[in-house]
Design an enzyme around this catalytic site. Structure first.
Site, PDB file in Angstrom:
ATOM      1  N   LYS A  12       0.821  -1.215   0.000  1.00 40.23           N
ATOM      2  CA  LYS A  12       0.000   0.000   0.000  1.00 40.23           C
ATOM      3  C   LYS A  12       0.861   1.275   0.000  1.00 40.23           C
ATOM      4  CE  LYS A  12      -4.017  -2.096   2.350  1.00 40.23           C
ATOM      5  NZ  LYS A  12      -4.936  -1.940   3.516  1.00 40.23           N
ATOM      6  N   TYR A  52     -12.466  -2.382  -3.732  1.00 45.13           N
ATOM      7  CA  TYR A  52     -12.889  -2.589  -2.348  1.00 45.13           C
ATOM      8  C   TYR A  52     -14.420  -2.625  -2.199  1.00 45.13           C
ATOM      9  CZ  TYR A  52      -8.435  -2.349   0.261  1.00 45.13           C
ATOM     10  OH  TYR A  52      -7.216  -2.613   0.825  1.00 45.13           O
ATOM     11  N   PHE A  60     -15.678   3.079   6.939  1.00 45.35           N
ATOM     12  CA  PHE A  60     -14.328   3.480   6.534  1.00 45.35           C
ATOM     13  C   PHE A  60     -14.110   3.426   5.022  1.00 45.35           C
ATOM     14  CE2 PHE A  60     -14.249  -1.030   7.782  1.00 45.35           C
ATOM     15  CZ  PHE A  60     -13.735  -1.635   6.625  1.00 45.35           C
ATOM     16  N   ARG A  88      -1.891 -14.338   4.448  1.00 45.12           N
ATOM     17  CA  ARG A  88      -2.627 -13.679   5.538  1.00 45.12           C
ATOM     18  C   ARG A  88      -1.852 -13.806   6.854  1.00 45.12           C
ATOM     19  NH1 ARG A  88      -6.748 -10.247   4.295  1.00 45.12           N
ATOM     20  NH2 ARG A  88      -7.145 -10.435   6.514  1.00 45.12           N
ATOM     21  N   ARG A 105       2.699  -6.453   9.164  1.00 44.24           N
ATOM     22  CA  ARG A 105       1.979  -5.326   9.754  1.00 44.24           C
ATOM     23  C   ARG A 105       2.518  -4.950  11.124  1.00 44.24           C
ATOM     24  NH1 ARG A 105      -4.007  -7.117   7.554  1.00 44.24           N
ATOM     25  NH2 ARG A 105      -4.103  -5.696   5.773  1.00 44.24           N
ATOM     26  N   ASN A 115      -1.837   0.175   6.957  1.00 43.77           N
ATOM     27  CA  ASN A 115      -1.326  -1.109   7.459  1.00 43.77           C
ATOM     28  C   ASN A 115      -0.471  -1.845   6.429  1.00 43.77           C
ATOM     29  OD1 ASN A 115      -3.352  -1.938   5.792  1.00 43.77           O
ATOM     30  ND2 ASN A 115      -4.604  -2.909   7.360  1.00 43.77           N
ATOM     31  N   HIS A 118      -2.077  -5.426   1.528  1.00 41.18           N
ATOM     32  CA  HIS A 118      -3.375  -6.085   1.315  1.00 41.18           C
ATOM     33  C   HIS A 118      -3.100  -7.519   0.903  1.00 41.18           C
ATOM     34  CE1 HIS A 118      -7.370  -7.047  -0.270  1.00 41.18           C
ATOM     35  NE2 HIS A 118      -6.715  -7.635  -1.263  1.00 41.18           N
ATOM     36  N   GLU A 129      -9.463 -10.719  -7.581  1.00 36.01           N
ATOM     37  CA  GLU A 129      -8.506  -9.626  -7.405  1.00 36.01           C
ATOM     38  C   GLU A 129      -7.342  -9.738  -8.382  1.00 36.01           C
ATOM     39  OE1 GLU A 129      -9.581  -8.901  -2.687  1.00 36.01           O
ATOM     40  OE2 GLU A 129      -7.550  -9.541  -3.211  1.00 36.01           O
TER      41      GLU A 129
HETATM   42  N1  UDP Z   1      -9.906  -0.708   7.515  1.00 32.72           N
HETATM   43  C1  UDP Z   1     -10.017   0.506   8.168  1.00 32.72           C
HETATM   44  N2  UDP Z   1     -10.777   0.545   9.316  1.00 32.72           N
HETATM   45  C2  UDP Z   1     -11.395  -0.561   9.834  1.00 32.72           C
HETATM   46  C3  UDP Z   1     -11.254  -1.786   9.157  1.00 32.72           C
HETATM   47  C4  UDP Z   1     -10.504  -1.821   7.993  1.00 32.72           C
HETATM   48  O1  UDP Z   1      -9.460   1.497   7.739  1.00 32.72           O
HETATM   49  O2  UDP Z   1     -12.051  -0.462  10.876  1.00 32.72           O
HETATM   50  C5  UDP Z   1      -9.106  -0.772   6.276  1.00 32.72           C
HETATM   51  C6  UDP Z   1      -7.787  -1.460   6.524  1.00 32.72           C
HETATM   52  O3  UDP Z   1      -6.776  -0.715   5.880  1.00 32.72           O
HETATM   53  C7  UDP Z   1      -7.964  -2.813   5.907  1.00 32.72           C
HETATM   54  C8  UDP Z   1      -8.948  -2.534   4.780  1.00 32.72           C
HETATM   55  O4  UDP Z   1      -9.793  -1.518   5.292  1.00 32.72           O
HETATM   56  O5  UDP Z   1      -6.731  -3.339   5.449  1.00 32.72           O
HETATM   57  C9  UDP Z   1      -9.784  -3.723   4.380  1.00 32.72           C
HETATM   58  O6  UDP Z   1     -10.405  -4.262   5.534  1.00 32.72           O
HETATM   59  P1  UDP Z   1     -10.416  -5.819   5.831  1.00 32.72           P
HETATM   60  O7  UDP Z   1     -11.342  -6.050   6.949  1.00 32.72           O
HETATM   61  O8  UDP Z   1     -10.658  -6.545   4.546  1.00 32.72           O
HETATM   62  O9  UDP Z   1      -8.941  -6.102   6.368  1.00 32.72           O
HETATM   63  P2  UDP Z   1      -7.703  -6.880   5.700  1.00 32.72           P
HETATM   64  O10 UDP Z   1      -8.291  -7.985   4.856  1.00 32.72           O
HETATM   65  O11 UDP Z   1      -6.933  -5.873   4.898  1.00 32.72           O
HETATM   66  O12 UDP Z   1      -6.918  -7.391   6.864  1.00 32.72           O
HETATM   67 MG    MG Z   2      -9.726  -7.940   3.369  1.00 32.54          MG
END
Ligand code: UDP
Ligand code: MG
Length: 136
Positions: A12, A52, A60, A88, A105, A115, A118, A129
């Site tokens: 990112k 997204y 958010f 992951r 992270r 963070n 992705h 994706e």
């Molecule tokens: N995110 C955020 N606030 C939240 C949850 C998620 O800004 O409360 C952002 C965060 O950068 C995250 C992205 O939205 O990486 C996608 O969310 P997801 O739950 O899919 O998390 P990830 O799969 O990236 O761990």
């Molecule tokens: Mg996700």
């Protein structure tokens, strides 16, 4: 069961900006994930919104799309045994505060927004994706 999978990874804007590309790629390589395709691009806010889309009802969402389109990102296809789940694991929890030691992270994440990476979360989403960024 173990099988060879492909997953989509994004470095990112916060991490690209801090020149962390090579450091982050080492996490994949040392965990036996191969980088089979890679490109550095910048996407529009509309493209980020499409990418997204699963989060469109979340509070958010707007900020997330602005952020992902705010600067260059590096998108990669990673390949390896159980690549989706492995990636992951290597990434760590969404909020860097909760990420385990040794994860990307934990090491580099600044906040839940910034963070650093992705990673696809399922076989179905990985497919979608990868298509999104690497359709030929
Ligand atoms: N995110 C955020 N606030 C939240 C949850 C998620 O800004 O409360 C952002 C965060 O950068 C995250 C992205 O939205 O990486 C996608 O969310 P997801 O739950 O899919 O998390 P990830 O799969 O990236 O761990
Ligand atoms: Mg996700």
């Amino acid at each position: 069961m173990s099988s060879i999978e492909q997953t989509l990874s994004i470095i990112k804007p916060d991490a690209v900006e801090r020149n962390l590309n090579e450091n982050i790629k080492k996490f994949f390589l040392k965990n036996k994930l191969k980088i089979v395709k890679e490109k550095k691009i910048q996407i529009t806010k509309e493209e980020a919104a499409e990418f997204y889309k699963v989060h469109q009802t979340k509070p958010f969402y707007e900020r997330l799309c602005s952020y992902l389109s705010s600067g260059p990102i590096t998108v990669m296809i990673l390949e390896g045994v159980n690549a989706i789940q492995e990636n992951r694991k290597i990434m760590g929890a969404t909020d860097p505060k909760n990420a385990e030691d040794g994860t990307i992270r934990k090491e580099y994440g600044i906040s839940i927004d910034k963070n650093s990476v992705h990673g696809s979360d399922s076989i179905e989403n990985a497919k979608k994706e990868i298509e999104f960024f690497f359709k030929s």
